[in-house]
Design a protein around this motif. Sequence first.
Motif, mmCIF file in Angstrom:
data_model
loop_
_atom_site.group_PDB
_atom_site.id
_atom_site.type_symbol
_atom_site.label_atom_id
_atom_site.label_comp_id
_atom_site.label_asym_id
_atom_site.label_seq_id
_atom_site.Cartn_x
_atom_site.Cartn_y
_atom_site.Cartn_z
ATOM 1 N N VAL A 103 0.849 -1.192 0.000
ATOM 2 C CA VAL A 103 0.000 0.000 0.000
ATOM 3 C C VAL A 103 0.883 1.240 0.000
ATOM 4 O O VAL A 103 1.783 1.382 0.826
ATOM 5 C CB VAL A 103 -0.940 0.019 1.223
ATOM 6 C CG1 VAL A 103 -1.743 1.308 1.260
ATOM 7 C CG2 VAL A 103 -1.865 -1.184 1.180
ATOM 8 N N CYS A 104 0.626 2.115 -0.953
ATOM 9 C CA CYS A 104 1.419 3.336 -1.082
ATOM 10 C C CYS A 104 1.116 4.267 0.078
ATOM 11 O O CYS A 104 -0.043 4.517 0.396
ATOM 12 C CB CYS A 104 1.071 4.022 -2.391
ATOM 13 S SG CYS A 104 1.787 5.665 -2.555
ATOM 14 N N LYS A 105 2.180 4.795 0.701
ATOM 15 C CA LYS A 105 1.898 5.652 1.850
ATOM 16 C C LYS A 105 1.565 7.084 1.444
ATOM 17 O O LYS A 105 1.136 7.865 2.268
ATOM 18 C CB LYS A 105 3.061 5.610 2.846
ATOM 19 C CG LYS A 105 4.242 6.463 2.526
ATOM 20 C CD LYS A 105 5.226 6.355 3.683
ATOM 21 C CE LYS A 105 6.369 7.331 3.509
ATOM 22 N NZ LYS A 105 7.411 7.146 4.511
ATOM 23 N N ASP A 106 1.759 7.424 0.167
ATOM 24 C CA ASP A 106 1.360 8.757 -0.280
ATOM 25 C C ASP A 106 -0.103 8.805 -0.693
ATOM 26 O O ASP A 106 -0.861 9.641 -0.251
ATOM 27 C CB ASP A 106 2.227 9.217 -1.451
ATOM 28 C CG ASP A 106 3.520 9.864 -0.970
ATOM 29 O OD1 ASP A 106 3.804 9.785 0.241
ATOM 30 O OD2 ASP A 106 4.234 10.452 -1.797
ATOM 31 N N CYS A 107 -0.489 7.895 -1.597
ATOM 32 C CA CYS A 107 -1.849 7.981 -2.134
ATOM 33 C C CYS A 107 -2.768 6.894 -1.591
ATOM 34 O O CYS A 107 -3.965 6.913 -1.843
ATOM 35 C CB CYS A 107 -1.812 7.943 -3.666
ATOM 36 S SG CYS A 107 -1.224 6.375 -4.326
ATOM 37 N N GLY A 108 -2.209 5.935 -0.850
ATOM 38 C CA GLY A 108 -3.042 4.909 -0.252
ATOM 39 C C GLY A 108 -3.506 3.819 -1.206
ATOM 40 O O GLY A 108 -4.280 2.942 -0.828
ATOM 41 N N ARG A 160 6.133 3.548 -1.652
ATOM 42 C CA ARG A 160 5.281 4.324 -2.552
ATOM 43 C C ARG A 160 5.059 3.582 -3.860
ATOM 44 O O ARG A 160 5.941 2.869 -4.323
ATOM 45 C CB ARG A 160 5.912 5.680 -2.872
ATOM 46 C CG ARG A 160 5.932 6.584 -1.683
ATOM 47 C CD ARG A 160 6.512 7.925 -2.004
ATOM 48 N NE ARG A 160 6.531 8.728 -0.782
ATOM 49 C CZ ARG A 160 7.503 8.675 0.111
ATOM 50 N NH1 ARG A 160 8.533 7.904 -0.079
ATOM 51 N NH2 ARG A 160 7.438 9.400 1.195
ATOM 52 N N CYS A 161 3.890 3.831 -4.452
ATOM 53 C CA CYS A 161 3.588 3.217 -5.737
ATOM 54 C C CYS A 161 4.459 3.863 -6.822
ATOM 55 O O CYS A 161 4.993 4.951 -6.627
ATOM 56 C CB CYS A 161 2.108 3.386 -6.057
ATOM 57 S SG CYS A 161 1.605 5.075 -6.398
ATOM 58 N N PRO A 162 4.609 3.190 -7.957
ATOM 59 C CA PRO A 162 5.479 3.730 -9.015
ATOM 60 C C PRO A 162 5.116 5.151 -9.423
ATOM 61 O O PRO A 162 5.997 5.960 -9.676
ATOM 62 C CB PRO A 162 5.283 2.753 -10.172
ATOM 63 C CG PRO A 162 4.889 1.477 -9.511
ATOM 64 C CD PRO A 162 4.087 1.884 -8.300
ATOM 65 N N SER A 163 3.825 5.488 -9.482
ATOM 66 C CA SER A 163 3.508 6.829 -9.949
ATOM 67 C C SER A 163 3.871 7.883 -8.906
ATOM 68 O O SER A 163 4.333 8.955 -9.260
ATOM 69 C CB SER A 163 2.056 6.952 -10.398
ATOM 70 O OG SER A 163 1.208 6.499 -9.394
ATOM 71 N N CYS A 164 3.720 7.563 -7.611
ATOM 72 C CA CYS A 164 4.151 8.524 -6.595
ATOM 73 C C CYS A 164 5.671 8.639 -6.571
ATOM 74 O O CYS A 164 6.207 9.712 -6.381
ATOM 75 C CB CYS A 164 3.635 8.138 -5.217
ATOM 76 S SG CYS A 164 1.856 8.395 -5.047
ATOM 77 N N ARG A 165 6.342 7.506 -6.802
ATOM 78 C CA ARG A 165 7.805 7.564 -6.860
ATOM 79 C C ARG A 165 8.248 8.461 -8.017
ATOM 80 O O ARG A 165 9.142 9.277 -7.883
ATOM 81 C CB ARG A 165 8.383 6.164 -7.059
ATOM 82 C CG ARG A 165 8.925 5.561 -5.778
ATOM 83 C CD ARG A 165 9.431 4.168 -6.017
ATOM 84 N NE ARG A 165 8.342 3.199 -5.921
ATOM 85 C CZ ARG A 165 8.368 1.986 -6.478
ATOM 86 N NH1 ARG A 165 9.413 1.596 -7.161
ATOM 87 N NH2 ARG A 165 7.354 1.177 -6.339
HETATM 88 ZN ZN LIG Z 1 0.989 6.350 -4.634
#
Ligand SMILES: [Zn+2]
Length: 103
Positions: free
Chosen positions: A8-13, A37-42
Motif C-alpha cells: 500500500v502506497c503511503k502517499d496515495c493509499g 510508494r507506488c510507481p507513480s508517486c515515486r
Molecule cells: Zn501512490
Amino acid sequence: MFSSKMLVCKDCGQEFEFTVGEQEFFAEKGFTNEPSRCPSCRQARKNNRNRDQGNWSGNRKNRPMYEVTCDGCGQIARVPFQPDGSRPVYCSDCFRNNSSYAR
Ligand SMILES: [Zn+2]
Ligand SMILES: [Zn+2]
C-alpha cells in the motif's frame, strides 16, 4: 524465489504491485526495505526533485545546448536537448506561451 506482492502506497493509499523484478533489484542492491510508494508517486517525487534542481532559469551551465529554429517565431533558440524532429521546438518565450499545447 521471489513472488510479487501487493503493498500500500503511503502517499496515495493505493495498492501497488512489488514485482519480482523489483524485488530482485532491491535484493541485488542490498535494500532491506520494501518500497513505500507506488510507481507513480515515486515518479512524481523524482520529477519534483528534478524540477527543484534543474530550474529553467537557474542551473543549466553544464548542459550541452543545441541551436534550433523555433517553430513559434522562427528565431534561433537554444534548447538543452537534441531535437529529434518528432515534435515542435520552441524558444523559451514561445515555450512559455505554448506550454499548454506542448505536452
Ligand atoms: Zn501512490
Ligand atoms: Zn519562439
